[in-house]
Design a protein around this motif. Structure first.
Motif, mmCIF file in Angstrom:
data_model
loop_
_atom_site.group_PDB
_atom_site.id
_atom_site.type_symbol
_atom_site.label_atom_id
_atom_site.label_comp_id
_atom_site.label_asym_id
_atom_site.label_seq_id
_atom_site.Cartn_x
_atom_site.Cartn_y
_atom_site.Cartn_z
ATOM 1 N N PRO A 181 -10.645 3.812 -6.054
ATOM 2 C CA PRO A 181 -9.806 2.849 -5.705
ATOM 3 C C PRO A 181 -8.548 3.570 -4.989
ATOM 4 C CG PRO A 181 -10.144 3.030 -7.886
ATOM 5 C CD PRO A 181 -10.824 3.925 -8.048
ATOM 6 N N THR A 182 -8.347 4.256 -5.635
ATOM 7 C CA THR A 182 -6.936 4.532 -4.723
ATOM 8 C C THR A 182 -6.688 5.349 -3.497
ATOM 9 O OG1 THR A 182 -7.109 7.165 -5.251
ATOM 10 C CG2 THR A 182 -5.746 5.865 -7.066
ATOM 11 N N LYS A 183 -8.422 5.182 -2.683
ATOM 12 C CA LYS A 183 -8.086 5.906 -1.155
ATOM 13 C C LYS A 183 -8.582 4.688 -0.278
ATOM 14 C CE LYS A 183 -6.763 10.014 -2.309
ATOM 15 N NZ LYS A 183 -5.724 10.276 -1.905
ATOM 16 N N LEU A 184 -8.438 3.633 -0.804
ATOM 17 C CA LEU A 184 -8.820 1.902 -0.720
ATOM 18 C C LEU A 184 -8.039 1.640 0.003
ATOM 19 C CD1 LEU A 184 -11.242 0.367 0.554
ATOM 20 C CD2 LEU A 184 -10.587 -1.054 -1.257
ATOM 21 N N HIS A 185 -7.648 1.695 1.361
ATOM 22 C CA HIS A 185 -6.261 1.503 2.776
ATOM 23 C C HIS A 185 -7.294 0.277 3.400
ATOM 24 C CE1 HIS A 185 -3.753 5.107 0.377
ATOM 25 N NE2 HIS A 185 -4.131 4.314 -0.171
ATOM 26 N N VAL A 186 -7.673 -1.011 3.677
ATOM 27 C CA VAL A 186 -8.467 -1.255 4.233
ATOM 28 C C VAL A 186 -7.319 -2.360 4.533
ATOM 29 C CG1 VAL A 186 -10.475 0.010 4.155
ATOM 30 C CG2 VAL A 186 -10.166 -2.533 2.646
ATOM 31 N N GLY A 187 -7.496 -3.524 5.959
ATOM 32 C CA GLY A 187 -7.034 -4.512 5.980
ATOM 33 C C GLY A 187 -5.845 -4.519 5.966
ATOM 34 N N PHE A 188 -5.179 -5.528 5.933
ATOM 35 C CA PHE A 188 -3.115 -5.687 5.983
ATOM 36 C C PHE A 188 -2.755 -7.130 5.939
ATOM 37 C CE2 PHE A 188 -4.890 -6.136 10.405
ATOM 38 C CZ PHE A 188 -4.446 -7.713 11.039
ATOM 39 N N PHE A 189 -1.427 -7.976 5.325
ATOM 40 C CA PHE A 189 -1.142 -8.650 5.207
ATOM 41 C C PHE A 189 -0.209 -9.257 6.384
ATOM 42 C CE2 PHE A 189 -2.604 -7.282 1.796
ATOM 43 C CZ PHE A 189 -3.303 -8.062 0.545
ATOM 44 N N GLU A 190 -0.276 -10.649 6.880
ATOM 45 C CA GLU A 190 0.203 -10.429 8.120
ATOM 46 C C GLU A 190 0.685 -12.168 8.098
ATOM 47 O OE1 GLU A 190 1.063 -8.362 12.178
ATOM 48 O OE2 GLU A 190 -0.151 -9.936 12.222
ATOM 49 N N SER A 255 -1.165 1.618 -4.285
ATOM 50 C CA SER A 255 -1.777 3.018 -4.274
ATOM 51 C C SER A 255 -0.503 4.050 -4.149
ATOM 52 C CB SER A 255 -3.333 3.389 -4.128
ATOM 53 O OG SER A 255 -3.268 3.133 -2.913
ATOM 54 N N LEU A 256 -0.066 3.571 -3.430
ATOM 55 C CA LEU A 256 0.881 4.489 -2.476
ATOM 56 C C LEU A 256 2.768 4.108 -2.921
ATOM 57 C CD1 LEU A 256 0.723 3.913 1.072
ATOM 58 C CD2 LEU A 256 -0.627 5.562 -0.124
ATOM 59 N N LEU A 257 2.656 3.438 -4.320
ATOM 60 C CA LEU A 257 3.718 3.252 -5.245
ATOM 61 C C LEU A 257 3.908 4.938 -5.675
ATOM 62 C CD1 LEU A 257 5.891 1.277 -5.769
ATOM 63 C CD2 LEU A 257 4.420 1.010 -7.984
#
Length: 409
Positions: A181-190, A255-257
């Protein structure tokens, strides 16, 4: 001849009339130019609106072709007119991932396509409403670019977006199987988000706070939203208080914290997120309110506050994601968690006044209890989940969330 020495054409009254006539001519020219510009802007807007309506009509007319390919599709109404809800069956997803990954999908995966006001020149917003993986991406994030895998073009159609959805789901499942799960970097909030969407989600937390600029000591009211894998900072303009609609100002993948720091005996919490793509680290500082003081200003000196809830929920999400090293983790036993739930839930009664911090703390405990039961393969996790749902439906809980939202906007 004795009399006026003014020559013809130099009469002051005549000069004044000429100046006035020139001013009127200039004013008429300015008004004419302004009217022409407004007319052009209006014509451009009308033309853009006509293009949008014609394009959406064409997009919606193609939905029958999708049904023949196995997709479920229906039009959205109301404020989402022109949008589409798409249902992806497991059989289509299985064509894009391993048998093991495909076996994890037990139901259709549903997406919504929301056309922008400037569609097709600006891409639509694509969200998922089905929790088909962990961490869930059904948290309001926009998935358009991860689905189409290219820059947006006005020629990109609904059909193209929808036909890429099964492959996108397969890629998410495959990535999680290979890297976790730490590599799931999909999507964005805007753009705009609904606080209600997160307040009613048992896996999300909403905390009011002040975002602090430590360099200038200035602060502004914000809401921090924690989902299973993301942290958002949201501003709710005063005019949107009743509808609880806010604007995303910052966000990051959990996961980038890399660091969470709370100043001793204060409610100031600083978080540091690792930068990606060559960007520097993101550092944010927040001042949270003291427990039981919903509707008051955050108290920097209070020892018990929403800062405790924030750090606790953050640690919980980081632990379930498998992220280590950012802070100390507390290993609660099932018995301790259950005992604390019993103690706190005894304070919930008809007409009782609850703070949002109390609600968030009890929600986090219920979530922890469910996880501990599941880890033991104990069927009691079903009962715990039902208790959580009943807690969220309690009138005092809804009142606490509503009152707190109004108080901090």
């Amino acid at each position: 001849m004795i009399g006026s020495t003014f020559k013809l054409g130099h009469d002051p009254a005549e000069l004044q009339r000429q100046a006035h006539a020139q001013q009127l001519a200039a004013l008429r020219q300015q008004n004419s130019q302004k009217w022409a510009e407004e007319k052009k802007s209006h014509d451009d807007q009308r033309q853009a609106s006509q293009i949008r309506e014609m394009r959406l009509a064409k997009e919606l007319s193609t939905l029958d072709a999708l049904k023949e390919e196995g997709f479920g599709a229906k039009q959205l109404g109301g404020s989402n007119a022109g949008g589409v809800e798409v249902s992806i069956p497991p059989s289509l997803i299985a064509q894009h991932c391993s048998d093991a990954c495909a076996a994890s999908i037990k139901q259709n995966v549903v997406f919504q396509i929301h056309p922008s006001s400037n569609f097709p020149f600006v891409p639509p917003r694509v969200t998922c409403s089905t929790k088909f993986c962990f961490p869930s991406i059904a948290d309001g994030r926009d998935l358009i670019y991860d689905i189409i895998q290219k820059e947006w073009s006005p020629s990109t159609t609904y059909l193209h977006i929808i036909r890429e959805m099964p492959a996108f789901i397969g890629s998410v499942l495959s990535l999680l199987a290979l890297h976790g799960p730490t590599k799931l970097h999909v999507g964005f909030f805007e753009g705009s988000v609904s606080l209600d969407l997160y307040m009613r989600d048992p896996n999300a937390s909403v905390l009011p706070c002040l975002k602090v600029d430590e360099a200038s000591s200035r602060s502004v009211p914000r809401f921090v939203i924690l989902t299973e894998s993301a942290m958002l900072t949201v501003e709710v303009p005063p005019g949107n208080t009743a509808h609880r609609i806010g604007e995303v100002r910052t966000w990051a993948h959990l996961s980038l914290l890399s660091q969470v720091t709370r100043k001793k005996k204060t409610n100031l919490v600083t978080v540091r997120f690792k930068g990606i793509g060559g960007q520097g680290d993101k550092i944010q500082t927040y001042l949270f309110a003291a427990s039981g003081t919903a509707g008051t200003q955050p108290d920097e000196g209070s020892e018990s506050s929403a800062a405790d809830s924030f750090v606790s929920v953050l640690q919980h999400h980081m632990s379930t994601l498998g992220v280590v090293g950012f802070s100390q983790q507390k290993n609660d036993s099932l018995e301790e968690v259950t005992r604390e739930i019993t103690r706190l839930s005894s304070q919930v009664s008809e007409g009782s006044e609850l703070s949002v911090e109390f609600v968030q703390t009890l929600m986090a405990l219920y979530q922890k209890q469910i996880e501990l039961y599941a880890a033991r393969n104990d069927p009691q996790h079903v009962n715990a989940l039902q208790q959580l749902k009943e807690f969220l439906q309690h009138p005092s809980v809804g009142h606490a969330l509503d009152t707190n939202t109004h108080a901090h906007t």
